[in-house]
Write a protein that holds these residues in place. Sequence first.
Motif, short mmCIF file in Angstrom:
data_model
loop_
_atom_site.label_atom_id
_atom_site.label_comp_id
_atom_site.label_asym_id
_atom_site.label_seq_id
_atom_site.Cartn_x
_atom_site.Cartn_y
_atom_site.Cartn_z
N MET A 26 0.75 -1.14 -0.01
CA MET A 26 0.01 0.04 -0.12
C MET A 26 0.94 1.28 -0.04
SD MET A 26 -3.10 0.66 -0.06
CE MET A 26 -3.82 2.51 -0.16
N LEU A 27 2.12 1.27 0.60
CA LEU A 27 2.92 2.37 0.94
C LEU A 27 3.43 2.65 -0.51
CD1 LEU A 27 4.32 4.32 2.64
CD2 LEU A 27 6.17 2.49 3.18
N ALA A 28 3.87 1.60 -1.11
CA ALA A 28 4.46 1.74 -2.52
C ALA A 28 3.39 2.30 -3.52
CB ALA A 28 5.03 0.31 -3.01
N ILE A 29 2.33 1.81 -3.29
CA ILE A 29 1.35 2.49 -4.39
C ILE A 29 0.91 3.85 -3.99
CG2 ILE A 29 -1.07 2.29 -4.87
CD1 ILE A 29 -1.01 -0.64 -4.29
N LEU A 30 0.88 4.09 -2.93
CA LEU A 30 0.64 5.73 -1.97
C LEU A 30 1.84 6.57 -2.71
CD1 LEU A 30 -0.60 5.37 1.32
CD2 LEU A 30 -1.97 6.30 -0.83
N MET A 31 2.95 6.02 -2.38
CA MET A 31 4.12 7.06 -2.69
C MET A 31 4.20 7.06 -4.30
SD MET A 31 6.39 8.82 -1.78
CE MET A 31 6.61 8.68 0.02
N SER A 32 4.14 5.92 -4.98
CA SER A 32 4.42 6.10 -6.48
C SER A 32 3.20 7.10 -7.06
CB SER A 32 4.56 4.85 -7.02
OG SER A 32 3.85 3.89 -6.71
N GLY A 33 1.93 6.79 -6.42
CA GLY A 33 1.09 7.70 -7.28
C GLY A 33 0.92 9.12 -6.91
N THR A 34 1.54 9.39 -5.42
CA THR A 34 1.62 10.75 -4.99
C THR A 34 2.81 11.70 -5.76
OG1 THR A 34 0.97 10.08 -2.97
CG2 THR A 34 2.40 12.15 -3.06
N ALA A 35 3.88 10.77 -5.97
CA ALA A 35 4.81 11.25 -6.94
C ALA A 35 4.52 11.44 -8.29
CB ALA A 35 6.02 10.24 -7.16
N GLU A 36 3.58 10.49 -8.84
CA GLU A 36 2.98 10.74 -10.32
C GLU A 36 2.20 11.99 -10.35
OE1 GLU A 36 2.01 6.83 -11.79
OE2 GLU A 36 0.15 7.66 -12.45
N VAL A 37 1.20 12.15 -9.46
CA VAL A 37 0.35 13.49 -9.58
C VAL A 37 0.83 14.58 -9.33
CG1 VAL A 37 -1.63 12.09 -9.38
CG2 VAL A 37 -0.91 13.22 -7.37
N LEU A 38 1.89 14.77 -8.27
CA LEU A 38 2.78 15.95 -7.95
C LEU A 38 3.48 16.33 -9.30
CD1 LEU A 38 3.69 15.32 -4.48
CD2 LEU A 38 2.12 17.02 -5.26
N ASN A 39 4.30 15.44 -10.14
CA ASN A 39 5.09 15.58 -11.19
C ASN A 39 4.06 16.20 -12.42
OD1 ASN A 39 7.59 15.42 -12.77
ND2 ASN A 39 6.09 13.76 -13.98
N MET A 40 3.08 15.61 -12.49
CA MET A 40 1.99 15.92 -13.44
C MET A 40 1.86 17.71 -13.31
SD MET A 40 -1.57 14.34 -14.78
CE MET A 40 -2.62 14.57 -13.43
N GLY A 41 1.33 17.73 -11.95
CA GLY A 41 1.07 19.18 -11.55
C GLY A 41 2.20 20.25 -11.89
N MET A 42 3.37 19.71 -11.37
CA MET A 42 4.49 20.49 -11.83
C MET A 42 4.71 20.92 -13.14
SD MET A 42 7.37 19.75 -8.80
CE MET A 42 7.30 18.03 -8.81
N LYS A 43 4.46 19.82 -13.88
CA LYS A 43 4.61 19.77 -15.53
C LYS A 43 3.74 20.83 -16.18
CE LYS A 43 8.07 16.63 -16.66
NZ LYS A 43 8.53 15.60 -17.39
N PHE A 65 13.01 5.73 -0.54
CA PHE A 65 12.04 5.16 -1.66
C PHE A 65 11.06 6.41 -2.01
CE2 PHE A 65 7.48 4.88 0.31
CZ PHE A 65 7.90 5.60 1.51
N SER A 66 11.04 7.60 -1.50
CA SER A 66 10.44 8.72 -2.01
C SER A 66 11.21 9.17 -3.16
CB SER A 66 10.21 9.69 -0.76
OG SER A 66 11.35 10.46 -0.71
N SER A 67 12.32 8.71 -3.42
CA SER A 67 13.03 9.32 -4.63
C SER A 67 12.38 8.54 -6.09
CB SER A 67 14.54 8.84 -4.78
OG SER A 67 14.67 7.29 -4.55
N ILE A 68 11.25 7.78 -5.76
CA ILE A 68 10.60 7.35 -7.00
C ILE A 68 10.11 8.54 -7.95
CG2 ILE A 68 8.48 7.34 -5.92
CD1 ILE A 68 9.91 4.49 -8.16
N LEU A 69 10.08 9.82 -7.32
CA LEU A 69 9.81 11.10 -8.01
C LEU A 69 10.53 10.90 -9.30
CD1 LEU A 69 8.01 13.51 -8.09
CD2 LEU A 69 9.95 14.79 -7.20
N ARG A 70 11.77 10.47 -9.02
CA ARG A 70 12.92 10.96 -10.32
C ARG A 70 12.44 10.06 -11.31
NH1 ARG A 70 18.56 11.17 -6.97
NH2 ARG A 70 18.23 13.29 -6.13
#
Length: 296
Positions: free
Chosen positions: A178-195, A286-291
């Motif tokens: 669950m943590l991996a899903i949450l962290m990668s999903g959060t990184a995904e949408v934050l990146n989309m917002g930033m872009k 593991f939050s570096s998945i944002l990269r």
Amino acid sequence: MATIGFIGLGNMGGPMAINLVKGGHTVKAFDLSTDAIARVVDAGGQGADTAIAAATDVDFVVSMLPAGKHVEGLYLTGDAPLFDVVRKDTLIIDSSTIDAATAQRVAAAGAERGIDFIDAPVSGGVGGAVAGTLAFMTGGSDAQFAKAKPILECMGKNIFHAGDAGAGQIAKACNNMMLAILMSGTAEVLNMGMKNGMDPAVLSEIMKQSSGNNWALQVYNPVPGVMEGVPSSNDYQGGFQVDLMFKDLGLAADLSHASASPTPMGMSAKSLYALHKANGNGGLDFSSILRMYQDS
Ligand code: NAD
């Protein structure tokens, strides 16, 4: 106060053993590394020359080892299995994160010999191990859990009885998937917002107050600079390594396969972490998945 054999004094086990010493218990500490033993001795524990010496004539054995093969070897299949030497009234608490099948197999082999073995993996990381605030997820009988609880309370804050043998490992695998899903999903949408031109701090605050709120946004934001005191603001150093998350996702994948439970979200997260690790990021938090998203 109890006499406790503690085996596996690494990043997690070392501070956990020291917290047992601080709790007033007699701790007989063993690790393959003599430096690791010395740190516990410096804190008031007793050093043991072998695992057998640590586990002989004690009330509890606690182990904190890397993987299932180490746990099975230590107790059952190695050159000097501890199941051959522990007293029948010794309660064995394995806090390593391992596959549920191995935990159940070792517990059953112990039960055949009249030896109590429970699984009690932890959440909370090295910080929680040092502070004594870990969450324990315990698999065993009611009586075994009741006996273990006061010992676990010296090392943790939230002590859960997950169910029978292996249930602690199942709970841990579910939580970390669950943590991996949450962290990668959060990184995904934050990146989309930033872009799309958004300030990640503003977007994070909006989602925290909206239906996208989750643990990663609340206490572990993956975007550098949004939050102080988290690994993303320290070049992804410290925290919970990609290597360990990848290991835990493998354990979750085993569970999913064994039970034919569909886990498409978890397997997507596992693939992302595999790619991220293959790109040389295993030692980062593991939050570096944002990269993964930013670099693609
Ligand atoms: P680590 O590699 O720092 O420590 C493992 C220790 O076990 C080492 O000191 C090693 O020498 C010792 N060891 C290995 N085989 C041994 C044997 N046969 N006899 C005696 N000692 C032996 O690992 P860690 O970070 O402390 O993790 C331990 C367990 O806790 C793992 O299962 C891990 O998945 C889990 N865990 C880690 C974290 C974390 O943030 N590090 C968080 C939760 C759970």
